[in-house]
Design a protein around this motif. Structure first.
Motif, PDB file in Angstrom:
ATOM      1  N   THR A 124      -8.296  12.394  -7.627  1.00  0.00           N
ATOM      2  CA  THR A 124      -8.225  12.139  -6.195  1.00  0.00           C
ATOM      3  C   THR A 124      -9.643  11.886  -5.668  1.00  0.00           C
ATOM      4  N   CYS A 125      -9.725  11.292  -4.487  1.00  0.00           N
ATOM      5  CA  CYS A 125     -11.002  11.112  -3.806  1.00  0.00           C
ATOM      6  C   CYS A 125     -11.239  12.352  -2.950  1.00  0.00           C
ATOM      7  N   CYS A 126     -12.381  12.997  -3.123  1.00  0.00           N
ATOM      8  CA  CYS A 126     -12.676  14.256  -2.454  1.00  0.00           C
ATOM      9  C   CYS A 126     -13.863  14.103  -1.514  1.00  0.00           C
ATOM     10  N   PHE A 127     -13.716  14.623  -0.312  1.00  0.00           N
ATOM     11  CA  PHE A 127     -14.763  14.545   0.693  1.00  0.00           C
ATOM     12  C   PHE A 127     -15.171  15.960   1.094  1.00  0.00           C
ATOM     13  N   ILE A 152       0.831  -1.205   0.000  1.00  0.00           N
ATOM     14  CA  ILE A 152       0.000   0.000   0.000  1.00  0.00           C
ATOM     15  C   ILE A 152       0.864   1.253   0.000  1.00  0.00           C
ATOM     16  N   ALA A 153       1.949   1.250   0.788  1.00  0.00           N
ATOM     17  CA  ALA A 153       2.828   2.416   0.865  1.00  0.00           C
ATOM     18  C   ALA A 153       3.494   2.702  -0.472  1.00  0.00           C
ATOM     19  N   ALA A 154       3.657   1.682  -1.307  1.00  0.00           N
ATOM     20  CA  ALA A 154       4.271   1.870  -2.620  1.00  0.00           C
ATOM     21  C   ALA A 154       3.259   2.326  -3.674  1.00  0.00           C
ATOM     22  N   GLY A 155       2.004   2.533  -3.265  1.00  0.00           N
ATOM     23  CA  GLY A 155       0.988   3.026  -4.194  1.00  0.00           C
ATOM     24  C   GLY A 155       0.225   1.942  -4.925  1.00  0.00           C
ATOM     25  N   PHE A 156       0.307   0.708  -4.440  1.00  0.00           N
ATOM     26  CA  PHE A 156      -0.378  -0.409  -5.083  1.00  0.00           C
ATOM     27  C   PHE A 156      -1.589  -0.832  -4.245  1.00  0.00           C
ATOM     28  N   HIS A 193     -16.025  13.198  -5.295  1.00  0.00           N
ATOM     29  CA  HIS A 193     -15.238  12.635  -6.391  1.00  0.00           C
ATOM     30  C   HIS A 193     -14.491  11.416  -5.871  1.00  0.00           C
ATOM     31  N   CYS A 194     -14.291  10.431  -6.748  1.00  0.00           N
ATOM     32  CA  CYS A 194     -13.620   9.199  -6.334  1.00  0.00           C
ATOM     33  C   CYS A 194     -12.754   8.695  -7.481  1.00  0.00           C
ATOM     34  N   CYS A 203     -10.223   1.868  -3.960  1.00  0.00           N
ATOM     35  CA  CYS A 203     -10.598   2.148  -5.350  1.00  0.00           C
ATOM     36  C   CYS A 203     -10.150   1.009  -6.269  1.00  0.00           C
ATOM     37  N   HIS A 204     -10.892   0.843  -7.372  1.00  0.00           N
ATOM     38  CA  HIS A 204     -10.554  -0.116  -8.426  1.00  0.00           C
ATOM     39  C   HIS A 204     -10.502  -1.544  -7.909  1.00  0.00           C
ATOM     40  N   ARG A 205     -11.465  -1.907  -7.084  1.00  0.00           N
ATOM     41  CA  ARG A 205     -11.537  -3.268  -6.544  1.00  0.00           C
ATOM     42  C   ARG A 205     -12.851  -3.938  -6.927  1.00  0.00           C
ATOM     43  N   GLY A 206     -13.409  -3.567  -8.098  1.00  0.00           N
ATOM     44  CA  GLY A 206     -14.619  -4.200  -8.572  1.00  0.00           C
ATOM     45  C   GLY A 206     -15.898  -3.516  -8.154  1.00  0.00           C
TER      46      GLY A 206
END
Length: 255
Positions: free
Chosen positions: A248-251, A18-22, A240-241, A205-208
Protein backbone atom coordinates in the motif's frame (compact mmCIF):
# COMPACT_ATOMS: atom_id res chain seq x y z
CA UNK A 1 -16.39 1.53 -26.74
CA UNK A 2 -18.89 3.14 -29.11
CA UNK A 3 -21.32 5.72 -27.72
CA UNK A 4 -23.83 8.26 -28.99
CA UNK A 5 -22.36 11.30 -27.26
CA UNK A 6 -18.96 12.60 -26.27
CA UNK A 7 -19.85 14.79 -23.27
CA UNK A 8 -18.92 13.09 -20.01
CA UNK A 9 -18.00 9.80 -21.71
CA UNK A 10 -14.30 9.71 -20.82
CA UNK A 11 -14.94 10.88 -17.27
CA UNK A 12 -17.66 8.29 -16.61
CA UNK A 13 -15.84 5.32 -18.14
CA UNK A 14 -12.48 6.37 -16.70
CA UNK A 15 -13.98 6.36 -13.21
CA UNK A 16 -15.39 2.89 -13.93
CA UNK A 17 -11.90 1.69 -14.81
CA UNK A 18 -10.39 3.17 -11.64
CA UNK A 19 -13.20 1.84 -9.42
CA UNK A 20 -12.50 -1.66 -10.74
CA UNK A 21 -8.88 -1.42 -9.54
CA UNK A 22 -7.28 -0.69 -12.91
CA UNK A 23 -5.01 2.14 -14.06
CA UNK A 24 -5.84 4.14 -17.18
CA UNK A 25 -2.63 4.39 -19.22
CA UNK A 26 -3.78 6.00 -22.46
CA UNK A 27 -7.01 7.07 -24.12
CA UNK A 28 -8.18 8.31 -27.51
CA UNK A 29 -11.61 9.53 -28.60
CA UNK A 30 -12.67 10.06 -32.22
CA UNK A 31 -15.90 10.53 -34.15
CA UNK A 32 -16.98 7.90 -36.66
CA UNK A 33 -20.06 6.92 -38.67
CA UNK A 34 -21.08 4.61 -35.81
CA UNK A 35 -20.76 7.34 -33.19
CA UNK A 36 -18.09 8.36 -30.72
CA UNK A 37 -15.36 5.74 -30.45
CA UNK A 38 -13.37 5.74 -27.20
CA UNK A 39 -10.25 3.59 -26.98
CA UNK A 40 -8.67 3.06 -23.57
CA UNK A 41 -5.51 1.18 -22.64
CA UNK A 42 -5.63 -0.01 -19.05
CA UNK A 43 -3.49 -2.07 -16.72
CA UNK A 44 -4.70 -4.10 -13.76
CA UNK A 45 -5.17 -7.52 -12.15
CA UNK A 46 -5.98 -10.35 -14.54
CA UNK A 47 -8.63 -11.72 -12.18
CA UNK A 48 -10.51 -8.44 -12.42
CA UNK A 49 -10.77 -8.35 -16.22
CA UNK A 50 -14.16 -10.05 -16.51
CA UNK A 51 -15.69 -7.70 -13.96
CA UNK A 52 -14.23 -4.67 -15.73
CA UNK A 53 -15.45 -5.86 -19.13
CA UNK A 54 -18.93 -6.44 -17.74
CA UNK A 55 -19.07 -2.97 -16.17
CA UNK A 56 -17.91 -1.28 -19.37
CA UNK A 57 -20.03 -3.41 -21.70
CA UNK A 58 -23.21 -2.80 -19.69
CA UNK A 59 -22.59 0.89 -18.97
CA UNK A 60 -25.60 3.00 -19.92
CA UNK A 61 -23.48 5.29 -22.12
CA UNK A 62 -21.96 2.43 -24.16
CA UNK A 63 -23.66 1.07 -27.28
CA UNK A 64 -21.03 -1.54 -28.13
CA UNK A 65 -17.83 -2.75 -26.52
CA UNK A 66 -14.80 -4.79 -27.55
CA UNK A 67 -11.73 -5.75 -25.49
CA UNK A 68 -8.38 -7.24 -26.49
CA UNK A 69 -4.91 -7.61 -24.91
CA UNK A 70 -2.19 -5.21 -26.02
CA UNK A 71 1.57 -5.11 -25.52
CA UNK A 72 3.64 -2.15 -24.36
CA UNK A 73 4.49 -1.00 -27.88
CA UNK A 74 0.82 -0.73 -28.80
CA UNK A 75 -0.05 0.98 -25.52
CA UNK A 76 2.50 3.70 -26.21
CA UNK A 77 0.86 4.60 -29.54
CA UNK A 78 -2.38 5.81 -27.92
CA UNK A 79 -2.00 9.39 -26.81
CA UNK A 80 -3.80 11.11 -23.94
CA UNK A 81 -5.52 14.41 -24.77
CA UNK A 82 -4.76 17.47 -22.69
CA UNK A 83 -7.56 18.82 -20.50
CA UNK A 84 -9.41 21.77 -22.01
CA UNK A 85 -9.79 25.03 -20.10
CA UNK A 86 -13.08 25.63 -18.27
CA UNK A 87 -14.66 28.57 -16.52
CA UNK A 88 -14.28 28.76 -12.71
CA UNK A 89 -17.20 27.44 -10.72
CA UNK A 90 -17.99 27.89 -7.04
CA UNK A 91 -18.77 24.83 -4.92
CA UNK A 92 -20.25 25.22 -1.47
CA UNK A 93 -18.89 28.75 -1.13
CA UNK A 94 -15.27 27.73 -1.73
CA UNK A 95 -13.39 28.28 -4.98
CA UNK A 96 -9.99 27.28 -6.32
CA UNK A 97 -8.65 30.80 -6.57
CA UNK A 98 -5.89 31.88 -8.97
CA UNK A 99 -2.36 31.79 -7.63
CA UNK A 100 -0.56 34.98 -6.67
CA UNK A 101 2.92 36.08 -7.59
CA UNK A 102 4.15 34.88 -4.18
CA UNK A 103 3.39 31.24 -4.98
CA UNK A 104 6.98 30.12 -5.54
CA UNK A 105 6.01 26.55 -6.40
CA UNK A 106 4.21 27.76 -9.53
CA UNK A 107 7.35 29.21 -11.12
CA UNK A 108 8.69 25.81 -12.28
CA UNK A 109 5.54 24.71 -14.10
CA UNK A 110 3.09 25.67 -16.82
CA UNK A 111 1.04 28.01 -14.64
CA UNK A 112 -1.48 28.82 -17.39
CA UNK A 113 -2.37 25.17 -17.84
CA UNK A 114 -2.47 24.55 -14.09
CA UNK A 115 -4.75 27.51 -13.47
CA UNK A 116 -7.11 26.44 -16.28
CA UNK A 117 -7.25 22.92 -14.84
CA UNK A 118 -8.13 23.92 -11.26
CA UNK A 119 -11.68 25.13 -12.03
CA UNK A 120 -12.33 21.83 -13.85
CA UNK A 121 -11.23 19.91 -10.77
CA UNK A 122 -13.56 21.99 -8.60
CA UNK A 123 -16.44 21.34 -10.99
CA UNK A 124 -15.89 17.57 -11.30
CA UNK A 125 -14.65 16.80 -7.77
CA UNK A 126 -14.31 14.03 -6.62
CA UNK A 127 -14.14 12.61 -10.17
CA UNK A 128 -10.80 14.24 -10.95
CA UNK A 129 -8.33 11.49 -11.74
CA UNK A 130 -8.92 11.44 -15.51
CA UNK A 131 -7.79 15.07 -15.80
CA UNK A 132 -4.86 14.58 -13.43
CA UNK A 133 -3.58 11.45 -15.15
CA UNK A 134 -3.80 13.12 -18.56
CA UNK A 135 -1.81 16.06 -17.20
CA UNK A 136 0.75 13.73 -15.60
CA UNK A 137 1.24 11.96 -18.94
CA UNK A 138 1.93 15.24 -20.75
CA UNK A 139 4.29 16.74 -18.16
CA UNK A 140 8.07 16.48 -18.58
CA UNK A 141 9.43 14.09 -15.91
CA UNK A 142 11.32 16.97 -14.28
CA UNK A 143 8.04 18.86 -13.65
CA UNK A 144 5.74 16.04 -12.50
CA UNK A 145 6.44 16.01 -8.79
CA UNK A 146 6.39 19.78 -8.28
CA UNK A 147 3.33 20.33 -10.47
CA UNK A 148 1.19 17.54 -9.04
CA UNK A 149 2.12 18.38 -5.45
CA UNK A 150 1.23 22.01 -6.08
CA UNK A 151 -2.15 21.11 -7.59
CA UNK A 152 -2.78 18.68 -4.74
CA UNK A 153 -2.04 21.35 -2.17
CA UNK A 154 -4.42 23.79 -3.85
CA UNK A 155 -7.16 21.15 -4.02
CA UNK A 156 -6.59 20.12 -0.39
CA UNK A 157 -6.85 23.70 0.82
CA UNK A 158 -10.04 24.16 -1.21
CA UNK A 159 -11.60 20.95 0.17
CA UNK A 160 -10.74 22.04 3.71
CA UNK A 161 -12.40 25.43 3.23
CA UNK A 162 -15.43 23.84 1.58
CA UNK A 163 -16.03 20.99 4.04
CA UNK A 164 -14.13 21.51 7.29
CA UNK A 165 -13.44 25.20 7.91
CA UNK A 166 -16.33 25.63 10.38
CA UNK A 167 -14.85 23.12 12.82
CA UNK A 168 -12.51 23.93 15.68
CA UNK A 169 -8.73 23.75 15.48
CA UNK A 170 -7.55 20.15 15.95
CA UNK A 171 -4.26 18.62 17.00
CA UNK A 172 -2.41 16.98 14.11
CA UNK A 173 -3.37 13.40 15.01
CA UNK A 174 -7.05 14.36 15.34
CA UNK A 175 -6.93 16.37 12.09
CA UNK A 176 -5.55 13.34 10.26
CA UNK A 177 -8.39 11.18 11.59
CA UNK A 178 -11.27 13.63 11.20
CA UNK A 179 -10.19 15.65 8.13
CA UNK A 180 -7.55 13.90 6.05
CA UNK A 181 -9.02 10.40 6.26
CA UNK A 182 -12.62 11.23 5.25
CA UNK A 183 -11.39 13.61 2.54
CA UNK A 184 -9.15 10.92 1.05
CA UNK A 185 -11.99 8.39 1.15
CA UNK A 186 -13.89 10.54 -1.33
CA UNK A 187 -11.15 9.74 -3.86
CA UNK A 188 -9.43 6.46 -2.97
CA UNK A 189 -9.58 3.46 -0.63
CA UNK A 190 -7.91 4.81 2.52
CA UNK A 191 -7.53 3.63 6.09
CA UNK A 192 -5.68 4.83 9.17
CA UNK A 193 -3.25 2.52 10.95
CA UNK A 194 -1.97 4.18 14.12
CA UNK A 195 -0.61 7.50 12.77
CA UNK A 196 -0.09 6.34 9.17
CA UNK A 197 -2.65 6.86 6.41
CA UNK A 198 -2.67 3.97 3.95
CA UNK A 199 -4.03 4.13 0.40
CA UNK A 200 -4.71 0.84 -1.39
CA UNK A 201 -5.53 2.00 -4.91
CA UNK A 202 -3.64 5.17 -5.80
CA UNK A 203 -4.01 5.65 -9.57
CA UNK A 204 -0.58 7.29 -9.82
CA UNK A 205 1.43 4.06 -9.36
CA UNK A 206 3.06 2.00 -12.13
CA UNK A 207 2.82 4.72 -14.77
CA UNK A 208 6.50 4.92 -15.72
CA UNK A 209 7.57 7.02 -12.74
CA UNK A 210 10.57 5.94 -10.66
CA UNK A 211 10.30 5.92 -6.87
CA UNK A 212 7.32 7.15 -4.84
CA UNK A 213 4.81 8.62 -7.29
CA UNK A 214 1.71 9.81 -5.38
CA UNK A 215 2.70 13.46 -5.54
CA UNK A 216 -0.85 14.77 -5.90
CA UNK A 217 -2.10 12.84 -2.85
CA UNK A 218 0.85 14.02 -0.77
CA UNK A 219 0.22 17.61 -1.79
CA UNK A 220 -3.50 17.31 -1.09
CA UNK A 221 -2.84 15.95 2.41
CA UNK A 222 -0.55 18.90 3.04
CA UNK A 223 -3.25 21.30 1.85
CA UNK A 224 -5.86 19.67 4.07
CA UNK A 225 -3.72 19.78 7.21
CA UNK A 226 -1.32 22.68 6.84
CA UNK A 227 -1.28 26.42 6.42
CA UNK A 228 -3.13 29.06 8.44
CA UNK A 229 -6.13 26.77 9.00
CA UNK A 230 -4.18 23.78 10.32
CA UNK A 231 -0.81 22.75 11.71
CA UNK A 232 1.74 25.30 10.53
CA UNK A 233 4.75 23.61 8.94
CA UNK A 234 3.22 20.12 8.76
CA UNK A 235 5.30 17.80 6.59
CA UNK A 236 3.74 14.88 4.72
CA UNK A 237 6.03 12.00 3.76
CA UNK A 238 5.13 9.09 1.50
CA UNK A 239 7.11 6.45 3.37
CA UNK A 240 5.97 3.51 1.20
CA UNK A 241 4.56 3.41 -2.32
CA UNK A 242 3.11 0.63 -4.46
CA UNK A 243 5.21 2.06 -7.27
CA UNK A 244 8.31 0.77 -5.45
CA UNK A 245 6.80 -2.63 -4.62
CA UNK A 246 5.00 -1.89 -1.35
CA UNK A 247 1.57 -3.40 -0.70
CA UNK A 248 0.00 0.00 0.00
CA UNK A 249 1.00 3.66 -0.28
CA UNK A 250 1.68 5.01 3.22
CA UNK A 251 1.70 8.64 4.29
CA UNK A 252 3.19 9.86 7.56
CA UNK A 253 2.74 13.28 9.15
CA UNK A 254 5.30 15.37 11.03
CA UNK A 255 4.68 18.75 12.66
Amino acid sequence: MVADRRDGLLLALGQTVIAAGFTLLRQRMVNSEEGVVLTMVVRGPENGLLMLEERLGTHHLVNSFEASPVDASVANTVSAPAPAPAAPKANGGATLKPATASDEAATAMDTRRVESLLPQLARDYPNIFIQLLALEHDLPPSQREATLRYIGQRVGTWVYKRDYSLGGHLALADAVRHIALPAMRQLVQAELHEDTLRVKNSPFCHRGEHGASCHFLRGMLGGLLGGPHGTEGVRVVESHCRNTGAETCCFEFHA
